[in-house]
Design an enzyme around this catalytic site. Structure first.
Site: not given
Ligand SMILES: Cc1cc2nc3c(=O)[nH]c(=O)nc-3n(C[C@H](O)[C@H](O)[C@H](O)COP(=O)(O)O)c2cc1C
Lengths: 127, 331
Positions: B66, B97, B100, B104, B163, B197, B200
């Site tokens: 990402d 992105e 994203h 995490y 992706e 994703e 995208h």
């Protein structure tokens, strides 16, 4: 059996191009005078595309079945356009497939269309 | 002669899909802070040490991809695409992105202490398969030449592969455990990423197909060869990555199937035929994707031009399974 389809980003179009069936793409001017199966994509969050909604408002009379393309990454909304149309117009859902479909998807779809054709034929005879 | 600067004019959509993609992207906007990850602490403790390590490693790997996509892939492609509206969609995607990549860390910070997290980021720097795939993709992005559609096409293919294909060796595990009612809030984050994703992949895939259509038959042949050769190179590397990460918990075989299935879907996004045989994918993973929790309003939409599903109202029964899962995970 005629297959009528809608495609925005080309997947359903590519799925259809591999099938040996009579087919037509939905346009604003399309009016159906014979039984057909519909193939649609799913848009938004599990929605029936507007172009398909307005096509069906004009042409629900001969609708005999529906198939839907989608992507399982949408979870419970996967191919939901198909479920919605099937419930709203009381027609069987022929098949759901992802994106432009695989060989198995094409086979399953053709089999489903064949079954609908047979049941239409039987209904005609009974009348 | 002075250069004339043009403003993006959304009153005139440049094609018949651009508004749909802008609307879908913006309607899907979310923030990691909207998801109550702390709810996962209880089920985190039920995971074995091996399982915890796999979970953290796959999130570490996903963070790297990402980061590359947000910092390099999307902005580089946006820079070389000419249409202003297409640029706008790409830059919005770049921002997602970044969300994203950060999300995490939101999960890491909740479940692990700083030294464990540092170890994971160190592991990412040393894991050869991760480093290799990022380098291959990065090289292609940085090789885009001004006014050269072929190198731009290659970058778009690399972007779709990243992706729609390379993420999935990582997505497998959080989906697999949320499909069993564990770490469901983290699973929610992964599902939101998955859905982004997917959009995208559609958009960049369409841009790639447009360039492909403009190529001569010889160039198209060259492009096709590039696509399948690169796919196979990446796949070999994914096999190695999958073995490294998943052998300890005996899921390697299942993950490889999921990787091949997604490689086929990535090919479809760029308008090409699937490469691998069809296989059934792990039902627990599918369950993980389908499970909805009340931790995030999955149906919420933002922005105009998009209506809430009006055809089929949700009933309380629809949430029975969901409530059960949330209850289990907070017990
Ligand atoms: C804006 C957008 C929204 C989508 N929403 C859904 C969805 O809710 N459910 C689903 O199963 N697939 C969804 N998809 C995936 C499409 O249905 C799928 O890619 C389909 O193959 C598109 O068909 P077409 O290329 O013929 O237009 C969505 C795709 C896009 C681009």
């Amino acid at each position: 059996m005629m297959v009528v389809y809608a495609s925005k980003t080309g997947n359903v179009e590519r799925f259809m191009s591999k099938l040996p069936v009579r087919k037509m793409k939905i346009t604003n001017e399309l009016f159906m005078h014979e039984p057909f199966v519909l193939v649609t994509y799913t848009t938004g969050f599990g929605q029936v595309p507007t172009e398909v909604q307005s096509f069906l408002e004009r042409n629900d009379r001969y609708l005999r079945g529906v198939a839907a393309s989608g992507n399982q990454n949408w979870g419970t909304s996967y191919g939901k356009a198909g479920d919605t149309i099937a419930a709203q117009y009381q027609v069987p859902i022929v098949h759901k497939f992802e994106l432009s479909g695989t060989k198995q998807d094409a086979e399953k779809f053709l089999l489903g269309v064949e079954q609908i054709e047979q049941s239409c034929f039987q209904m005609d005879r009974a009348q | 002669m002075n250069k004339v600067y043009e403003a993006v004019n959304w009153d005139r959509p440049s094609n018949d899909y651009i508004e749909m993609l802008w609307n879908q992207n913006t309607s899907q906007f979310w923030l990691d802070t909207e998801i109550p990850v702390s709810k996962d602490l209880k089920t985190w403790d039920t995971l074995s040490d091996e399982e915890k390590l796999v979970f953290m490693r796959v999130l570490g790997g996903l963070t790297l991809l990402d980061t590359e996509q947000g910092n390099v892939g999307m902005p580089m492609i946006a820079m070389h695409v000419k249409d202003q509206q297409k640029k706008a969609v790409l830059i919005f995607q770049a921002a997602m992105e970044e969300i994203h990549a950060k999300s995490y860390s939101t999960i890491f910070t909740t479940v692990a202490d700083q030294s464990k997290i540092d170890n994971i980021f160190q592991w990412v720097k040393e894991e050869p398969h991760l480093q290799k795939k990022t380098k291959w993709i990065d090289d292609i992005y940085k090789n885009i030449q001004p006014n050269d559609d072929y190198s731009l096409y290659q970058a778009m293919v690399a972007s779709v592969f990243l992706e729609s294909f390379l993420f999935y060796s990582g997505f497998f595990y959080p989906l697999y455990i949320s499909g069993q009612g564990k770490m469901v809030a983290s699973g929610e984050i992964i599902k939101l990423i998955l859905r982004d994703e997917s959009v995208h992949g559609v958009f960049v895939g369409l841009l790639a197909q447009e360039l492909y259509q403009s190529f001569s038959p010889e160039k198209q042949q060259e492009a096709k060869e590039f696509v399948y050769t690169f796919l196979n190179t990446l796949y070999e590397n994914e096999v190695g990555y999958t073995e490294t990460v998943y052998d300890s918990i005996n899921l390697t075989h299942e993950v490889k199937k999921y990787v091949r299935y997604n490689a086929n879907k990535a090919l479809m996004n760029i308008g090409m035929e699937p490469h691998f045989e069809e296989e059934d994918i792990n039902p627990v993973v599918l369950n993980g994707i389908r499970t909805e929790t009340s931790t995030h309003d999955f149906f919420s939409t933002k922005g105009k031009g998009y209506q809430k599903g009006k055809v089929e109202p949700l009933r309380d029964e629809d949430f029975a399974f969901v409530n059960e899962l949330v209850e289990q995970s907070s017990n």
